[in-house]
Design a protein around this motif. Structure first.
Motif, mmCIF file in Angstrom:
data_model
loop_
_atom_site.group_PDB
_atom_site.id
_atom_site.type_symbol
_atom_site.label_atom_id
_atom_site.label_comp_id
_atom_site.label_asym_id
_atom_site.label_seq_id
_atom_site.Cartn_x
_atom_site.Cartn_y
_atom_site.Cartn_z
ATOM 1 N N VAL B 17 38.342 -7.052 18.189
ATOM 2 C CA VAL B 17 37.360 -7.652 17.339
ATOM 3 C C VAL B 17 36.426 -8.494 18.170
ATOM 4 N N PHE B 18 36.530 -8.822 19.306
ATOM 5 C CA PHE B 18 35.715 -9.350 20.329
ATOM 6 C C PHE B 18 35.491 -8.597 21.326
ATOM 7 N N ARG B 19 35.842 -7.325 21.371
ATOM 8 C CA ARG B 19 35.546 -6.488 22.357
ATOM 9 C C ARG B 19 35.269 -5.121 21.623
ATOM 10 N N PRO B 20 34.234 -4.885 21.124
ATOM 11 C CA PRO B 20 33.863 -3.638 20.184
ATOM 12 C C PRO B 20 33.815 -2.567 20.999
ATOM 13 N N LYS B 23 36.447 0.257 21.039
ATOM 14 C CA LYS B 23 36.913 1.146 20.091
ATOM 15 C C LYS B 23 36.943 2.695 20.351
ATOM 16 N N LEU B 80 43.647 -14.871 13.563
ATOM 17 C CA LEU B 80 42.791 -13.735 12.583
ATOM 18 C C LEU B 80 43.828 -12.985 11.646
ATOM 19 N N VAL B 130 36.785 -9.658 8.836
ATOM 20 C CA VAL B 130 37.643 -10.303 10.011
ATOM 21 C C VAL B 130 37.531 -9.101 11.209
ATOM 22 N N GLY B 131 37.176 -7.933 10.797
ATOM 23 C CA GLY B 131 37.306 -6.839 11.755
ATOM 24 C C GLY B 131 38.746 -6.112 12.098
#
Lengths: 146, 442
Positions: B17-20, B23, B80, B130-131
């Motif tokens: 979520v905080f490190r896209p 992906k 989360l 939320v991602g």
């Protein structure tokens, strides 16, 4: 000169229960009929708490939009980004806050525009792997240091 | 109909979520002590990284490969996944959380008739808000729903939601599903079933009930058989509350002295008590286990477990820590190098009303404890875990003179410096629970 309207707010805990006026001894307060729930930022400004995140602004790239170094941005991930929104994106391993410019979509690109002439817009092509991380709905500025 | 919402590679997805940028990249999350791999991204699974791979072997096994490694950050995962549950609460008629990353939904009397569409929309909303990517299974029983969620996870064509709503779909799914993966069938029963020629869920469902009863004489297998045949029989209450709570951890190094063990056991016991209070239950039995390092064949080995019965069921930190330490005292033998300790609380029931033992019940004391625990929980919630702990929970200083030497204020710092402190070399920040950790926007 800017007009400032002062609204009295109460920032205590949420869901403060009101006393039922009927069971009070003595003369009932004439204001009871006008009582209502107090203003509450958490309730009124944050419409999607489960999708809301906070970020701290660093640098001056948005200074002309009034978004300055040290401001706190309230980010809502659940709303659909529109042209002209202030958004948070993730580019070159860091989060960035910029205006979203969708006007060149038909030309195959979009732009993240700063609000400061010293910075260049970031162009994102259609096939770039880019997603708007969230839409900035509010920024919070602190004027009086405690 | 039931639904299950299962977070895909939950811990990895939380980190992303905080490190896209991570992906589509191989990501792993390590266990509590940075010991071994507990969560893997799909890319890491494809590389052949197995769950449980010790961290130090990762580099040996996969040289010259870029793998993003994280220490587990339960504060982040808890927050989360809490958001995910909140969205489910808003969208579903009734729900109950089954584990950190799974949530059941019950559709009885639900007006929305197109459940498949409901599921697809729920997935979209959770992913966007939320991602967190989730897989959703919908079926007439919980066991079938769980199975459906696996199909949703495995095949993209389901668009994250697989629904088993006809007999035809049920039978097709059962035939494709290995018996060992059926919910409720443990590894031991899976081996037995396979030896009997039961390879898929269909093979089991297709036997008649008498055969199942005669062969296994086990309520769980019978229940699973019924559930696979579309008969709903796993009660909701059973899943809402856990039957036992266990907290344990391998030490970073080995411990030989009783004082050192006491600290760890006290912390585990305190955590159990906290969990009991969170779910509104009390425990009757407190058990402790203590193991040596099975890999050190050169050292004497000992694995031991003992339990004690509480006079009055409790969820008070003081009571449970005290009971656990009494058991530890009995369990401890000098001359062993211990590697792991844990506390299990069992005999769990609702925390009221219960019948106190008339001879050993001090109502005033009981109320006091209850208030104390409530205050401690609140302080720890506001100021961070372990802001307030019992003396026995404090890790001793490296060269200190024992517990008495440790003042409360330095307890946390000491815990970090002590060689027994939790190892978390790759821990991510907590952007949703600490102002100091919120993301930076440039």
């Amino acid at each position: 000169m800017a007009n400032i309207k002062i609204i009295q707010g109460d920032f205590q805990q949420r869901l403060k229960l009101q006393f039922a006026p009927g069971i009070k001894a003595g003369f009932p307060s004439p204001a009871d009929d006008y009582s209502h729930e107090t203003l509450d930022f958490n309730r009124d400004l944050i419409l999607n708490p489960e999708a809301t995140f906070y970020g701290k602004v660093e640098g001056d790239s948005m200074i002309e939009a009034g978004i300055c170094d040290g401001d706190i941005a309230v980010i809502d991930r659940s709303i659909e980004p529109r042209d002209g929104d202030v958004v948070v994106g993730y580019i070159n391993d860091e989060f960035t806050i910029k205006y979203l410019d969708l006007r060149h979509r038909k030309d195959g690109y979009i732009e993240l525009r700063p609000a400061n002439n010293d910075f260049k817009p970031i162009r994102i092509r259609e096939d770039d792997d880019f997603e708007v991380w969230g839409v900035v709905v509010w920024t919070i500025k602190n004027w009086r240091k405690y | 109909m039931y639904g299950i919402i299962d977070c895909d590679n939950c811990y990895v997805s939380c980190e992303r979520v905080f490190r896209p940028d991570l992906k589509d990249k191989p990501v792993v999350v390590l266990s509590n002590n940075d010991g071994c791999v507990v969560a893997r991204s799909n890319e890491a699974k494809k590389m052949g990284i197995k769950a449980g791979t010790p961290y130090f072997q990762l580099a040996e096994q996969f040289p010259n490969q870029k793998i993003a490694v994280f220490s587990s950050n339960y504060e982040l995962y808890g927050e989360l996944t809490g958001r995910v549950v909140e969205i489910i609460r808003q969208e579903a008629p009734a729900y109950f959380r089954y584990s950190i990353d799974e949530c059941f939904v019950c559709f009885d009397g639900f007006a929305d008739t197109n459940l498949k569409e409901w599921g697809e929309n729920l997935h979209k909303r959770i992913l966007r808000s939320v991602g967190m990517p989730v897989s959703i299974g919908i079926a007439p029983t919980k066991t079938l729903a769980k199975m459906a969620s696996h199909f949703a996870k495995k095949y993209e064509g389901y668009r994250h939601c697989c629904m088993i709503d006809t007999d035809e779909k049920r039978i097709k799914a059962l035939k494709l599903y290995p018996i060992g993966e059926v919910w409720g069938i443990g590894r031991r029963y899976a081996a037995r079933l396979e030896a009997l020629g039961v390879k898929t869920a269909f093979d089991l469902a297709n036997h008649n009930e008498t055969w199942v009863k005669a062969t296994f004489n086990n309520i769980v297998i019978e229940r699973t058989w019924r559930e696979l045949n579309g008969i709903d029989c796993v009660p909701n209450e059973e899943m809402a509350k856990k039957k036992s709570i266990c907290t344990s951890r391998s030490f970073n190094g080995m411990i030989t002295d009783l004082d050192g063990l006491r600290t760890h056991v006290s912390n585990h016991a305190a955590r159990c008590a906290e969990k009991l209070r969170q779910q509104g239950t009390v425990a009757t039995i407190v058990g402790v286990f203590l193991n040596t390092n099975a890999f050190r064949e050169d050292l004497p080995q000992r694995c031991s477990f003992q339990e004690t019965l509480l006079t009055n069921p409790s969820n008070s930190t003081i009571t449970i820590v005290k009971a656990a330490n009494e058991v530890l005292q009995k369990l401890y033998r000098q001359g062993y190098h211990y590697k792991k300790a844990g506390v299990i609380v069992m005999g769990i029931g609702p925390d009221s009303p219960y019948q106190p033992d008339l001879f050993d019940f001090n109502a005033e004391q009981f109320e006091k404890m209850k208030r104390l625990d409530a205050v401690v929980d609140r302080i720890n919630k506001v100021n961070g875990t372990a802001s307030i702990v019992l003396g026995s929970q404090q890790y001793t200083r490296k060269n200190g003179k024992g517990k008495a030497d440790v003042v409360a204020r330095s307890a946390r710092r000491d815990a970090c410096q002590s060689k027994n402190a939790i190892k978390q070399d790759f821990k991510s920040k907590n952007p949703t629970t600490r102002w100091s950790d919120i993301i930076t926007l440039k």
